[in-house]
Design a protein around this motif. Structure first.
Motif, PDB file in Angstrom:
ATOM      1  N   PRO A   1       0.798  -1.230   0.000  1.00  0.00           N
ATOM      2  CA  PRO A   1       0.000   0.000   0.000  1.00  0.00           C
ATOM      3  C   PRO A   1       0.832   1.282   0.000  1.00  0.00           C
ATOM      4  O   PRO A   1       0.341   2.337  -0.417  1.00  0.00           O
ATOM      5  CB  PRO A   1      -0.816  -0.119   1.297  1.00  0.00           C
ATOM      6  CG  PRO A   1      -0.847  -1.569   1.588  1.00  0.00           C
ATOM      7  CD  PRO A   1       0.446  -2.125   1.102  1.00  0.00           C
ATOM      8  N   GLY A   2       2.101   1.182   0.443  1.00  0.00           N
ATOM      9  CA  GLY A   2       2.959   2.359   0.417  1.00  0.00           C
ATOM     10  C   GLY A   2       3.157   2.923  -0.971  1.00  0.00           C
ATOM     11  O   GLY A   2       3.559   4.087  -1.126  1.00  0.00           O
ATOM     12  N   GLN A   3       2.868   2.129  -2.008  1.00  0.00           N
ATOM     13  CA  GLN A   3       2.948   2.630  -3.384  1.00  0.00           C
ATOM     14  C   GLN A   3       2.055   3.835  -3.606  1.00  0.00           C
ATOM     15  O   GLN A   3       2.341   4.672  -4.472  1.00  0.00           O
ATOM     16  CB  GLN A   3       2.542   1.536  -4.374  1.00  0.00           C
ATOM     17  CG  GLN A   3       3.562   0.468  -4.659  1.00  0.00           C
ATOM     18  CD  GLN A   3       3.081  -0.455  -5.767  1.00  0.00           C
ATOM     19  OE1 GLN A   3       2.090  -1.168  -5.608  1.00  0.00           O
ATOM     20  NE2 GLN A   3       3.770  -0.432  -6.905  1.00  0.00           N
ATOM     21  N   LEU A   4       0.985   3.943  -2.855  1.00  0.00           N
ATOM     22  CA  LEU A   4       0.052   5.050  -3.061  1.00  0.00           C
ATOM     23  C   LEU A   4       0.719   6.400  -2.806  1.00  0.00           C
ATOM     24  O   LEU A   4       0.276   7.419  -3.337  1.00  0.00           O
ATOM     25  CB  LEU A   4      -1.185   4.890  -2.171  1.00  0.00           C
ATOM     26  CG  LEU A   4      -2.331   4.051  -2.758  1.00  0.00           C
ATOM     27  CD1 LEU A   4      -1.908   2.600  -2.977  1.00  0.00           C
ATOM     28  CD2 LEU A   4      -3.558   4.109  -1.861  1.00  0.00           C
ATOM     29  N   LEU A   5       1.785   6.418  -2.001  1.00  0.00           N
ATOM     30  CA  LEU A   5       2.485   7.674  -1.735  1.00  0.00           C
ATOM     31  C   LEU A   5       3.246   8.175  -2.960  1.00  0.00           C
ATOM     32  O   LEU A   5       3.648   9.336  -3.003  1.00  0.00           O
ATOM     33  CB  LEU A   5       3.451   7.502  -0.563  1.00  0.00           C
ATOM     34  CG  LEU A   5       2.799   7.336   0.811  1.00  0.00           C
ATOM     35  CD1 LEU A   5       3.865   7.063   1.868  1.00  0.00           C
ATOM     36  CD2 LEU A   5       1.981   8.568   1.184  1.00  0.00           C
ATOM     37  N   ASP A   6       3.445   7.291  -3.955  1.00  0.00           N
ATOM     38  CA  ASP A   6       4.124   7.710  -5.183  1.00  0.00           C
ATOM     39  C   ASP A   6       3.174   8.385  -6.168  1.00  0.00           C
ATOM     40  O   ASP A   6       3.607   8.877  -7.214  1.00  0.00           O
ATOM     41  CB  ASP A   6       4.780   6.503  -5.862  1.00  0.00           C
ATOM     42  CG  ASP A   6       5.899   5.898  -5.030  1.00  0.00           C
ATOM     43  OD1 ASP A   6       6.562   6.656  -4.287  1.00  0.00           O
ATOM     44  OD2 ASP A   6       6.109   4.669  -5.113  1.00  0.00           O
ATOM     45  N   LEU A   7       1.892   8.406  -5.856  1.00  0.00           N
ATOM     46  CA  LEU A   7       0.923   9.053  -6.738  1.00  0.00           C
ATOM     47  C   LEU A   7       1.097  10.565  -6.718  1.00  0.00           C
ATOM     48  O   LEU A   7       1.458  11.158  -5.688  1.00  0.00           O
ATOM     49  CB  LEU A   7      -0.500   8.707  -6.302  1.00  0.00           C
ATOM     50  CG  LEU A   7      -0.937   7.251  -6.425  1.00  0.00           C
ATOM     51  CD1 LEU A   7      -2.285   7.048  -5.740  1.00  0.00           C
ATOM     52  CD2 LEU A   7      -1.015   6.832  -7.891  1.00  0.00           C
ATOM     53  N   ASP A   8       0.813  11.205  -7.825  1.00  0.00           N
ATOM     54  CA  ASP A   8       0.744  12.669  -7.900  1.00  0.00           C
ATOM     55  C   ASP A   8      -0.685  13.059  -7.531  1.00  0.00           C
ATOM     56  O   ASP A   8      -1.590  13.043  -8.366  1.00  0.00           O
ATOM     57  CB  ASP A   8       1.093  13.132  -9.318  1.00  0.00           C
ATOM     58  CG  ASP A   8       1.105  14.650  -9.455  1.00  0.00           C
ATOM     59  OD1 ASP A   8       0.462  15.328  -8.628  1.00  0.00           O
ATOM     60  OD2 ASP A   8       1.735  15.141 -10.409  1.00  0.00           O
ATOM     61  N   PHE A   9      -0.889  13.411  -6.269  1.00  0.00           N
ATOM     62  CA  PHE A   9      -2.246  13.670  -5.786  1.00  0.00           C
ATOM     63  C   PHE A   9      -2.839  14.928  -6.412  1.00  0.00           C
ATOM     64  O   PHE A   9      -4.055  14.988  -6.640  1.00  0.00           O
ATOM     65  CB  PHE A   9      -2.242  13.766  -4.250  1.00  0.00           C
ATOM     66  CG  PHE A   9      -2.221  12.433  -3.567  1.00  0.00           C
ATOM     67  CD1 PHE A   9      -3.397  11.835  -3.136  1.00  0.00           C
ATOM     68  CD2 PHE A   9      -1.019  11.749  -3.369  1.00  0.00           C
ATOM     69  CE1 PHE A   9      -3.386  10.593  -2.516  1.00  0.00           C
ATOM     70  CE2 PHE A   9      -0.998  10.514  -2.754  1.00  0.00           C
ATOM     71  CZ  PHE A   9      -2.179   9.923  -2.336  1.00  0.00           C
TER      72      PHE A   9
END
Length: 314
Positions: free
Chosen positions: A103-111
């Motif tokens: 789930p830490g992959q979500l921090l790589d998103l450009d929010f």
């Protein structure tokens, strides 16, 4: 036993203009129990939850946890999880899905990009793709936020799942406990309250056909609450149900009164006056809370504006 839902229903509190606001929803599957603030009080790493909250702040992205209806077993951090992103702005709605074991992959998103409706970051980081299955029917079941969400939401979610609806999920928090069972439908982002299973099926059939069912609707999450109430009022006045038919062009004013400009894709425009009132008599906004007068959005006037003629060149 009296509940906040009983009081809201008995006093016929209006639903319009009460939906959570989010241009884009980001949903992460998280089995197991949820606390009142699920991102930081579940089996998800609380440090990750706090980092996700910080990353989404001010971007128009709202993050929620989801789980399948039924028993809430948690098979551990290595289990594959479902992830969805949905953008709800009319004319540019989309729903993409992916899976992840980290789930830490979500921090790589450009929010910031995600909030503006750019799906590229979701697809690149998570291997996402357009969702081809049923629309998502997200039922709030977070009893740690309010007992009504568990008492009324969990049976509804279970009934939807038992009917074979693949898009049925439990979700952490949609706001408005007193309107339980509450429902969010994606990709269009319209929320509903006091929802029954047969109504959900009608709503989802409408979504499949590109229509919005207005009965029991709290509003579209793409708009702020005065805009939600105004758009629903214009839908009711015109009998227009097409999902992408309307845009909220402008909201002028501050509480307790706004003028909202709503436009149809065919060029028609309406000016809607919305006033913020207080729900009376006093009632609990949540179970266990003190009596209060929750804010309500009252539509005072709906007026179609004359079309501006286009000058003809000589």
């Amino acid at each position: 036993m009296s509940t906040c839902t009983t009081a809201s229903r008995d006093f016929d509190e209006p639903l319009a203009g009460t939906a959570a606001t989010a241009r884009t929803w980001l949903l992460l599957e998280q089995p197991g129990p949820w606390g009142a603030k699920a991102l930081t009080s579940s089996h998800l790493d609380p440090e990750l939850g706090r980092a996700l909250e910080a990353a989404a702040e001010g971007t128009g992205v709202r993050i929620a946890l989801i789980r399948r209806p039924g028993r809430h077993a948690d098979c551990g951090a290595s289990a594959e999880r479902q992830v969805y992103a949905a953008h709800t702005t009319p004319g540019h709605t989309w729903l993409h899905s992916a899976t992840t074991r980290t789930p830490g992959q979500l921090l790589d998103l450009d929010f910031t990009a995600l909030g503006t409706g750019d799906a590229h970051t979701f697809d690149t980081v998570l291997g996402g793709r357009p969702h081809r299955g049923d629309p998502l029917a997200l039922v709030c079941t977070n009893g740690k936020r309010d007992r009504c969400c568990a008492l009324l939401g969990r049976p509804l979610a279970a009934e939807l799942a038992a009917s074979g609806l693949e898009g049925a999920w439990e979700v952490t928090h949609l706001g408005g406990h007193r309107f339980s069972p509450t429902l969010l439908v994606l990709p269009y982002g319209y929320a509903y309250g006091r929802t029954a299973a047969h109504t959900v099926k009608e709503i989802l059939q409408g979504v499949r056909e590109g229509r919005i069912v207005t009965e029991g609707c709290r509003g579209g999450s793409a708009w702020e609450r005065p805009g939600q109430a105004a758009e629903l009022a214009v839908r009711t006045a015109t009998g227009e149900h097409a999902a992408d038919a309307f845009r909220v062009l402008r909201t002028h004013g501050t509480a307790p009164r706004w003028e909202v400009t709503v436009a149809h894709t065919d060029g028609r425009v309406w000016r809607v006056v919305v006033a913020q009132g207080a729900s009376l008599p006093p009632r609990p906004e949540s179970c266990g809370s003190a009596l209060g007068s929750p804010a309500r959005m009252d539509v005072v006037a709906v007026r179609e504006l004359p079309r501006t003629p286009i000058p003809i060149a000589c």
